[in-house]
Design an enzyme around this catalytic site. Sequence first.
Site, PDB file in Angstrom:
ATOM      1  N   ARG A  61       0.844  -1.194   0.000  1.00 43.54           N
ATOM      2  CA  ARG A  61       0.000   0.000   0.000  1.00 43.54           C
ATOM      3  C   ARG A  61       0.880   1.245   0.000  1.00 43.54           C
ATOM      4  NH1 ARG A  61      -3.693  -2.625  -1.586  1.00 43.54           N
ATOM      5  NH2 ARG A  61      -5.710  -2.957  -0.596  1.00 43.54           N
ATOM      6  N   HIS A  76      -1.602   0.550  -9.711  1.00 44.45           N
ATOM      7  CA  HIS A  76      -2.298  -0.346  -8.788  1.00 44.45           C
ATOM      8  C   HIS A  76      -3.080  -1.433  -9.551  1.00 44.45           C
ATOM      9  CE1 HIS A  76      -4.105  -0.571  -4.490  1.00 44.45           C
ATOM     10  NE2 HIS A  76      -4.195  -1.747  -5.083  1.00 44.45           N
TER      11      HIS A  76
HETATM   12  P1  NDP Z   1      -2.197 -11.670   4.457  1.00 43.85           P
HETATM   13  O1  NDP Z   1      -3.062 -11.104   5.507  1.00 43.85           O
HETATM   14  O2  NDP Z   1      -2.444 -13.062   3.984  1.00 43.85           O
HETATM   15  O3  NDP Z   1      -0.666 -11.635   4.961  1.00 43.85           O
HETATM   16  C1  NDP Z   1      -0.094 -10.536   5.564  1.00 43.85           C
HETATM   17  C2  NDP Z   1       1.342 -10.845   5.934  1.00 43.85           C
HETATM   18  O4  NDP Z   1       1.951  -9.663   6.460  1.00 43.85           O
HETATM   19  C3  NDP Z   1       1.463 -11.927   7.014  1.00 43.85           C
HETATM   20  O5  NDP Z   1       2.566 -12.752   6.753  1.00 43.85           O
HETATM   21  C4  NDP Z   1       1.714 -11.107   8.280  1.00 43.85           C
HETATM   22  O6  NDP Z   1       2.466 -11.774   9.269  1.00 43.85           O
HETATM   23  C5  NDP Z   1       2.546  -9.975   7.720  1.00 43.85           C
HETATM   24  N1  NDP Z   1       2.496  -8.816   8.629  1.00 43.85           N
HETATM   25  C6  NDP Z   1       1.439  -8.054   8.960  1.00 43.85           C
HETATM   26  N2  NDP Z   1       1.788  -7.105   9.826  1.00 43.85           N
HETATM   27  C7  NDP Z   1       3.118  -7.268  10.051  1.00 43.85           C
HETATM   28  C8  NDP Z   1       4.075  -6.615  10.855  1.00 43.85           C
HETATM   29  N3  NDP Z   1       3.739  -5.578  11.640  1.00 43.85           N
HETATM   30  N4  NDP Z   1       5.337  -7.066  10.854  1.00 43.85           N
HETATM   31  C9  NDP Z   1       5.693  -8.119  10.096  1.00 43.85           C
HETATM   32  N5  NDP Z   1       4.836  -8.785   9.294  1.00 43.85           N
HETATM   33  C10 NDP Z   1       3.568  -8.373   9.279  1.00 43.85           C
HETATM   34  O7  NDP Z   1      -2.186 -10.650   3.262  1.00 43.85           O
HETATM   35  P2  NDP Z   1      -2.177 -10.924   1.690  1.00 43.85           P
HETATM   36  O8  NDP Z   1      -0.946 -11.694   1.352  1.00 43.85           O
HETATM   37  O9  NDP Z   1      -3.482 -11.448   1.245  1.00 43.85           O
HETATM   38  O10 NDP Z   1      -2.091  -9.412   1.140  1.00 43.85           O
HETATM   39  C11 NDP Z   1      -1.071  -8.535   1.535  1.00 43.85           C
HETATM   40  C12 NDP Z   1      -1.401  -7.126   1.069  1.00 43.85           C
HETATM   41  O11 NDP Z   1      -1.169  -7.001  -0.323  1.00 43.85           O
HETATM   42  C13 NDP Z   1      -2.859  -6.671   1.220  1.00 43.85           C
HETATM   43  O12 NDP Z   1      -3.157  -6.314   2.537  1.00 43.85           O
HETATM   44  C14 NDP Z   1      -2.904  -5.480   0.288  1.00 43.85           C
HETATM   45  O13 NDP Z   1      -2.508  -4.308   0.969  1.00 43.85           O
HETATM   46  C15 NDP Z   1      -1.843  -5.823  -0.768  1.00 43.85           C
HETATM   47  N6  NDP Z   1      -2.460  -6.086  -2.068  1.00 43.85           N
HETATM   48  C16 NDP Z   1      -2.078  -5.327  -3.134  1.00 43.85           C
HETATM   49  C17 NDP Z   1      -2.638  -5.520  -4.359  1.00 43.85           C
HETATM   50  C18 NDP Z   1      -2.204  -4.733  -5.544  1.00 43.85           C
HETATM   51  O14 NDP Z   1      -2.817  -4.860  -6.595  1.00 43.85           O
HETATM   52  N7  NDP Z   1      -1.153  -3.943  -5.443  1.00 43.85           N
HETATM   53  C19 NDP Z   1      -3.670  -6.536  -4.579  1.00 43.85           C
HETATM   54  C20 NDP Z   1      -3.974  -7.307  -3.416  1.00 43.85           C
HETATM   55  C21 NDP Z   1      -3.409  -7.071  -2.204  1.00 43.85           C
HETATM   56  P3  NDP Z   1       1.866 -13.095   9.996  1.00 43.85           P
HETATM   57  O15 NDP Z   1       1.923 -14.157   8.935  1.00 43.85           O
HETATM   58  O16 NDP Z   1       2.819 -13.348  11.087  1.00 43.85           O
HETATM   59  O17 NDP Z   1       0.475 -12.756  10.427  1.00 43.85           O
HETATM   60  C1  OXD Z   2      -6.691  -5.347  -3.152  1.00 44.47           C
HETATM   61  C2  OXD Z   2      -6.094  -4.403  -4.077  1.00 44.47           C
HETATM   62  O1  OXD Z   2      -6.553  -5.171  -1.949  1.00 44.47           O
HETATM   63  O2  OXD Z   2      -6.570  -4.323  -5.211  1.00 44.47           O
HETATM   64  O3  OXD Z   2      -7.293  -6.318  -3.629  1.00 44.47           O
HETATM   65  O4  OXD Z   2      -5.121  -3.735  -3.734  1.00 44.47           O
END
Ligand code: NDP
Ligand code: OXD
Length: 307
Positions: free
Chosen positions: A222, A270
Amino acid sequence: MAFLFNSDAARGAIFRKAFACELPDLEFYHCSENFDPEKVRYLLTWSAPDDLSRFCNLELLFSIGAGVDQFKPETIPGHVKLVRMVEDGIVRMMQEYVVLGVLTLHREMVAYREQQSRGVWQALATSQATDRRIGFLGLGMLAQAAIDRLKPFRFSLATWSRSKKVVEGVACFHGDDQLGDFLRGTDILVCLLPLTEQTSGILNARLFSLLPAGARLLHVGRGPQLDQGALIEALDSGHLAAAMLDVTDPEPLPESHPLWSHPKVIITPHIASVTQPHSAAQAVIENIRLHRAGQNPIGLVDRALGY
Ligand code: NDP
Ligand code: OXD
């Protein structure tokens, strides 16, 4: 009992068809139609409508995206379950984008694009994949899926997450104490963290200084996670070699923003992954079935953690 689709009409039509087949007992409304808010048990939306309190019988609030940072948690009643989008389309597109981005940064495509703009035909030194260390910030659904696709290239792979993880063939780091060691061993940093209080501004000057000279950044999390000024300084000083950004703050950047024309930066609007309506409709239907059977939906957000 009703389902409300609060997003674009084209994807709404695909959802409507799937719901008619699979959950015929549920009334289906697109937000452009007249409906009784008291009937709405399930709402799918990008962000919560201002008047969420109208939906007094709401049980499940579905994000149409994988991220949920756009919701203001204090406006969502505690008993309503917030559910992020977990569906194959998002996963497949993110796998493609991360492979594209890592290979772009690995094979010096940012520098070649700059050379092309000057009509320069010159081979640049490059590392072999086995010598290139790819580090993921975040090891969630999307990072895990991207790692599966990168493994055949034989990169050295590492991850950093909040809690301890074990993945075969991957060096897994976790927690603040291990962030430095993770960064010092990362040549291409991929950010796939959710936006929370803890991750806002995490890609800053201090973090960049811990990466080895010549490191690269692929940012797909993000926009507010990145200090854009610090990135420009790190690129201009030569400490970082290149960056590919799919997310910025704001989106889009203002026309005059220096990142647009920076020779070491590639920006995409994005688009890394986009919710695919056919597979997303099936995922939401499955989640409603789980909820009706008294089970938690897949992608249930931990409100305390914020993701
Ligand atoms: P998940 O919720 O499956 O995974 C999040 C990961 O981040 C987990 O491994 C978690 O750790 C880790 N995490 C969260 N907070 C912290 C922290 N403070 N310190 C260290 N690690 C942390 O998310 P997704 O994989 O589904 O998606 C990730 C992000 O990708 C979404 O939230 C979104 O913002 C972004 N995204 C972007 C898109 C785009 O088109 N650019 C599309 C879709 C998503 P733990 O495993 O220990 O809980
Ligand atoms: C999502 C994105 O969160 O598009 O799916 O970033």
